[in-house]
Design an enzyme around this catalytic site. Structure first.
Site, PDB file in Angstrom:
ATOM      1  N   TYR A   1     -18.612 -30.752  24.771  1.00 52.76           N
ATOM      2  CA  TYR A   1     -18.177 -30.062  23.350  1.00 52.76           C
ATOM      3  C   TYR A   1     -16.520 -30.414  23.036  1.00 52.76           C
ATOM      4  O   TYR A   1     -15.948 -30.159  24.019  1.00 52.76           O
ATOM      5  CB  TYR A   1     -18.421 -28.606  23.322  1.00 52.76           C
ATOM      6  CG  TYR A   1     -18.481 -28.075  21.931  1.00 52.76           C
ATOM      7  CD1 TYR A   1     -19.714 -28.469  21.194  1.00 52.76           C
ATOM      8  CD2 TYR A   1     -17.667 -27.249  21.294  1.00 52.76           C
ATOM      9  CE1 TYR A   1     -19.863 -28.020  19.870  1.00 52.76           C
ATOM     10  CE2 TYR A   1     -17.892 -26.825  19.814  1.00 52.76           C
ATOM     11  CZ  TYR A   1     -18.909 -27.031  19.194  1.00 52.76           C
ATOM     12  OH  TYR A   1     -19.096 -26.487  17.959  1.00 52.76           O
TER      13      TYR A   1
ATOM     14  N   ASN B   1     -36.442 -24.454   8.990  1.00 54.61           N
ATOM     15  CA  ASN B   1     -36.909 -23.346   9.623  1.00 54.61           C
ATOM     16  C   ASN B   1     -35.815 -22.981  10.831  1.00 54.61           C
ATOM     17  O   ASN B   1     -36.164 -22.127  11.511  1.00 54.61           O
ATOM     18  CB  ASN B   1     -38.262 -23.764  10.278  1.00 54.61           C
ATOM     19  CG  ASN B   1     -38.905 -22.338  10.799  1.00 54.61           C
ATOM     20  OD1 ASN B   1     -38.775 -21.334  10.282  1.00 54.61           O
ATOM     21  ND2 ASN B   1     -39.680 -22.549  12.054  1.00 54.61           N
TER      22      ASN B   1
ATOM     23  N   ALA C   1     -32.073 -21.554  12.177  1.00 55.08           N
ATOM     24  CA  ALA C   1     -31.314 -20.277  11.936  1.00 55.08           C
ATOM     25  C   ALA C   1     -30.728 -20.718  10.647  1.00 55.08           C
ATOM     26  O   ALA C   1     -30.626 -19.703   9.528  1.00 55.08           O
ATOM     27  CB  ALA C   1     -30.592 -19.896  12.970  1.00 55.08           C
ATOM     28  N   VAL C   2     -29.646 -21.586  10.659  1.00 57.66           N
ATOM     29  CA  VAL C   2     -28.827 -22.124   9.549  1.00 57.66           C
ATOM     30  C   VAL C   2     -29.718 -22.273   8.280  1.00 57.66           C
ATOM     31  O   VAL C   2     -29.220 -21.849   7.085  1.00 57.66           O
ATOM     32  CB  VAL C   2     -27.930 -23.290   9.980  1.00 57.66           C
ATOM     33  CG1 VAL C   2     -27.083 -23.620   8.489  1.00 57.66           C
ATOM     34  CG2 VAL C   2     -26.968 -22.904  10.874  1.00 57.66           C
TER      35      VAL C   2
ATOM     36  N   ARG D   1     -46.967 -28.609  10.588  1.00 52.52           N
ATOM     37  CA  ARG D   1     -47.727 -28.184  11.648  1.00 52.52           C
ATOM     38  C   ARG D   1     -49.024 -27.300  11.424  1.00 52.52           C
ATOM     39  O   ARG D   1     -49.147 -27.275  10.327  1.00 52.52           O
ATOM     40  CB  ARG D   1     -46.876 -26.907  12.468  1.00 52.52           C
ATOM     41  CG  ARG D   1     -46.504 -25.845  11.146  1.00 52.52           C
ATOM     42  CD  ARG D   1     -45.172 -24.944  11.659  1.00 52.52           C
ATOM     43  NE  ARG D   1     -44.128 -25.949  11.419  1.00 52.52           N
ATOM     44  CZ  ARG D   1     -42.765 -25.840  11.995  1.00 52.52           C
ATOM     45  NH1 ARG D   1     -42.537 -24.808  12.813  1.00 52.52           N
ATOM     46  NH2 ARG D   1     -41.529 -26.665  11.613  1.00 52.52           N
TER      47      ARG D   1
ATOM     48  N   TYR E   1     -24.757 -31.137   9.621  1.00 56.79           N
ATOM     49  CA  TYR E   1     -23.881 -30.166  10.656  1.00 56.79           C
ATOM     50  C   TYR E   1     -24.700 -30.187  11.971  1.00 56.79           C
ATOM     51  O   TYR E   1     -24.428 -29.364  12.759  1.00 56.79           O
ATOM     52  CB  TYR E   1     -24.252 -28.811   9.968  1.00 56.79           C
ATOM     53  CG  TYR E   1     -25.272 -28.205   9.832  1.00 56.79           C
ATOM     54  CD1 TYR E   1     -26.100 -28.793   8.538  1.00 56.79           C
ATOM     55  CD2 TYR E   1     -25.800 -27.402  10.398  1.00 56.79           C
ATOM     56  CE1 TYR E   1     -27.444 -28.026   8.313  1.00 56.79           C
ATOM     57  CE2 TYR E   1     -27.127 -26.622  10.190  1.00 56.79           C
ATOM     58  CZ  TYR E   1     -27.887 -27.065   9.001  1.00 56.79           C
ATOM     59  OH  TYR E   1     -29.279 -26.484   9.148  1.00 56.79           O
ATOM     60  N   GLY E   2     -25.686 -31.106  12.148  1.00 54.66           N
ATOM     61  CA  GLY E   2     -26.520 -31.017  13.423  1.00 54.66           C
ATOM     62  C   GLY E   2     -27.012 -32.471  13.548  1.00 54.66           C
ATOM     63  O   GLY E   2     -27.270 -33.121  12.450  1.00 54.66           O
TER      64      GLY E   2
ATOM     65  N   TRP F   1     -18.312 -28.771  10.085  1.00 55.63           N
ATOM     66  CA  TRP F   1     -18.110 -28.229  11.328  1.00 55.63           C
ATOM     67  C   TRP F   1     -17.324 -26.947  11.194  1.00 55.63           C
ATOM     68  O   TRP F   1     -16.126 -27.014  10.800  1.00 55.63           O
ATOM     69  CB  TRP F   1     -17.263 -29.016  12.530  1.00 55.63           C
ATOM     70  CG  TRP F   1     -17.087 -28.599  13.891  1.00 55.63           C
ATOM     71  CD1 TRP F   1     -17.927 -27.727  14.422  1.00 55.63           C
ATOM     72  CD2 TRP F   1     -16.339 -29.035  14.881  1.00 55.63           C
ATOM     73  NE1 TRP F   1     -17.699 -27.550  15.726  1.00 55.63           N
ATOM     74  CE2 TRP F   1     -16.541 -28.330  16.209  1.00 55.63           C
ATOM     75  CE3 TRP F   1     -15.178 -29.859  15.013  1.00 55.63           C
ATOM     76  CZ2 TRP F   1     -15.997 -28.428  17.243  1.00 55.63           C
ATOM     77  CZ3 TRP F   1     -14.671 -29.927  16.092  1.00 55.63           C
ATOM     78  CH2 TRP F   1     -14.831 -29.285  17.175  1.00 55.63           C
TER      79      TRP F   1
ATOM     80  N   LYS G   1     -32.784 -17.519  20.407  1.00 55.38           N
ATOM     81  CA  LYS G   1     -31.234 -17.347  20.556  1.00 55.38           C
ATOM     82  C   LYS G   1     -31.384 -16.036  21.457  1.00 55.38           C
ATOM     83  O   LYS G   1     -32.012 -15.062  20.998  1.00 55.38           O
ATOM     84  CB  LYS G   1     -30.616 -17.028  19.167  1.00 55.38           C
ATOM     85  CG  LYS G   1     -29.254 -16.807  19.191  1.00 55.38           C
ATOM     86  CD  LYS G   1     -28.452 -17.219  17.963  1.00 55.38           C
ATOM     87  CE  LYS G   1     -27.115 -16.908  18.002  1.00 55.38           C
ATOM     88  NZ  LYS G   1     -26.365 -17.643  16.905  1.00 55.38           N
TER      89      LYS G   1
END
Lengths: 388, 388
Positions: free
Chosen positions: B81, B201, B203-204, B226, B299-300, B325, B383
């Site tokens: 990181y 779906n 968290a963010v 799904r 962001y991911g 970020w 989490k």
């Protein structure tokens, strides 16, 4: 006023028929399309007459000196380009039609009584896209044209040389794209900072290297490997002013990264800008070499692969990826075009900037549409210019 | 001052040994790493004593209430990181070490004589990242902490409810990421404009839908197909406030485009923002739905595929792709964190915003490092929050 010769004969008024100027009509040959498709299928010659003794006070009459075939011109005819000229019957066509071509160099051969910006003999290029440059003559308001110096004027101004027809006719797209990408977005410090570009051997790529050098900005040009790679490197460095030339293999190699870092370290600057006209892994490669907060501008996609950017560059290096389209940028800022054209003309007439040579096609008594259809077909072997 | 209990006994001065406060030392258990690797291999418990009766005038003593395990915390320990805490011997470790963890909720249990911003009993979260939240107690300057209301204070202020430990301990990353992406870059007109996001779906993603609804911004959440897709759609719409929920198949389907256009047309707005935490073709899909001049924030990269953007979106639609970020953004603007935290706390205490539930791990008399090592291992199933 426009006086159509073929489909629109009904527009020829009795008054005009009786006027003594009737014999002074100027016949324009225009390459038009009324529907989209392959150029060979949809381009047609339309002739119409320009009544050059009855122009409005703010109008000018133009003789075309040269007009190139750009990829975007072809895409426009095919209907796959987002910027399109309006199709009208103004030129007396039976169906709404548009004249092809966006770039061109013109000589002013007649001016209206109120025209301030031009004199007969001046050279000009269209102020905006979608002018329809694939025609032998044109009539328009003076605001539609932007003056550039003719060779006589450059000579009188003490310049080393005048613009060539190729330089003037191909001024608006490639040199402006290169110059604006290098100057309009990121502040690059002369003598220190760098840009990196793929497609380093493309027309825009060569302009970017040259203009970079003129501005004092170092550059890394990425090119595809090839048997004569050393000759190409030599040309791009010595003729076009690229600081470094690397292959796509090196661009994509982790092992080559330290070499790039070393070059940049030696100048005390950063690679703040990447120019991408390839896409796919080549775009990822040039983006990876950007310093934190760097910008990648995409202006083409020669590999037909999408722009690809490692996620971590976005998140952790704050690299931004944006597009560049000279058409859209200049549409919203006409003064920017004036300034940029002046800069390029200055470099051309001082002999500091080399143009990209075109294959010349001289129009004589052939069908003009056929000349452009042939030029489109020959575009794969190099940029084509039709001279009038 | 820090008084190490293990390796650093030599720092215990004679003066302190003689002082009557010697018996009042507070023992902090901290989860430290001195080298990078898998958490189970490198995390160790280090205990040190905080001399709470000899703190500096601007210092505060904290008792940890809860600290979560974020993916970025794990990556930090692994050494992959980009943001890393400094490793020091300040806590009396034999080797330079850092305490793990970036988010956490703390209670102030002692304040120095000059402390202005806190009283004993206040709750606080770290002002910045790299505080090292995986420890039972901490001593720091008051500026290192940012006050948030404890439940008693919220009650006195007439709020519907107080912050929970989970809400307070997980305030800084996910809710702030969602809020700042929606508010800091693009002006979205309430009631009209839209954003689209993949990972709907996550968290963010759930925070973004909820905050979008609280701000009056419509949203399209893309989720993987799904078996229980209808239940998920219902939850994301009814609980999280997503306006529309579509599958990745629909996101990537040309045929589905008109449906999206219809939704947007009905509100008279535009999709001006795309949030991407997946990458690959999912990023291309959400970017394609952007209006001209739209922005995609990444962001991911859950798919481990690079961000992919069709070239034409860059050039002809002027779509820009940038990274987000929260760490870097807030580092350069501490006031922004204060404002954003206040906003989220306001919504939590008014009952308008739901937090993402965590799996709770209560620390008792176990080895604290083992508690976090287990929590890291269990992170795949959701989490984890360690409560103290």
């Amino acid at each position: 006023m426009f006086v159509p010769t073929v489909a629109g004969k009904r527009f020829l008024t009795n008054q005009l028929r009786k006027s003594p100027q009737f014999t002074r009509m100027l016949t324009s040959h225009a390459v038009i399309f009324s529907s989209h498709g392959e150029p060979k299928d949809v381009l047609k010659t339309h002739t119409y007459e320009i009544d050059e003794n009855n122009i409005k006070p703010n109008e000018i009459v133009l003789k075309t000196l040269g007009a190139p075939v750009n990829p975007s011109d072809i895409n426009q005819v095919q209907g796959v380009y987002p910027s399109q000229p309006e199709k009208t019957t103004q030129l007396g066509t039976s169906e709404p039609s548009a004249v092809g071509g966006n770039e061109g160099l013109f000589e002013i051969i007649k001016i209206g009584s109120d025209v301030k910006g031009f004199q007969v003999g001046d050279w000009a290029i269209p102020t905006s896209v979608n002018f329809g440059t694939w025609r032998s003559h044109a009539l328009c308001e003076e605001g539609k044209m932007m003056k550039v110096p003719n060779p006589e004027q450059s000579k009188q101004a003490g310049k080393k040389q005048g613009l060539t027809i190729n330089q003037g006719a191909t001024l608006s797209v490639n040199p402006l794209t290169a110059y604006l990408m290098l100057t309009h977005y990121v502040k690059l410090t002369p003598g220190k900072d760098w840009f990196i570009q793929n497609g380093g051997n493309s027309a825009v790529g060569k302009f970017a290297s040259q203009i970079g050098k003129l501005l004092g900005i170092h550059s890394i040009s990425v090119v595809r490997d090839r048997p004569e790679i050393e000759e190409l490197k030599k040309e791009l460095k010595e003729v076009c002013g690229a600081t470094q030339v690397i292959t796509e293999e090196q661009n994509n190699s982790k092992d080559f990264g330290p070499q790039v870092k070393q070059w940049v370290k030696e100048t005390g600057g950063e690679i703040k800008l990447a120019l991408n006209c390839v896409g796919g892994k080549s775009s990822a490669g040039v983006a990876r070499k950007l310093a934190p907060n760097g910008l990648m501008l995409t202006y083409g996609g020669m590999s037909f692969q999408p722009v690809t950017l490692p996620t971590s560059l976005h998140i952790f290096k704050n690299v931004t990826s944006a597009g560049f389209w000279v058409t859209e940028l200049l549409k919203s800022d006409p003064n920017l075009k004036r300034e940029t054209v002046d800069k390029i003309v200055e470099w051309y007439t001082s002999g500091e900037l080399l143009d990209a040579p075109s294959k010349e096609n001289q129009w004589g008594d052939q069908d003009l549409a056929q000349v452009f259809i042939d030029a489109v077909a020959n575009s794969k072997s190099g940029k084509q210019l039709v001279k009038f």
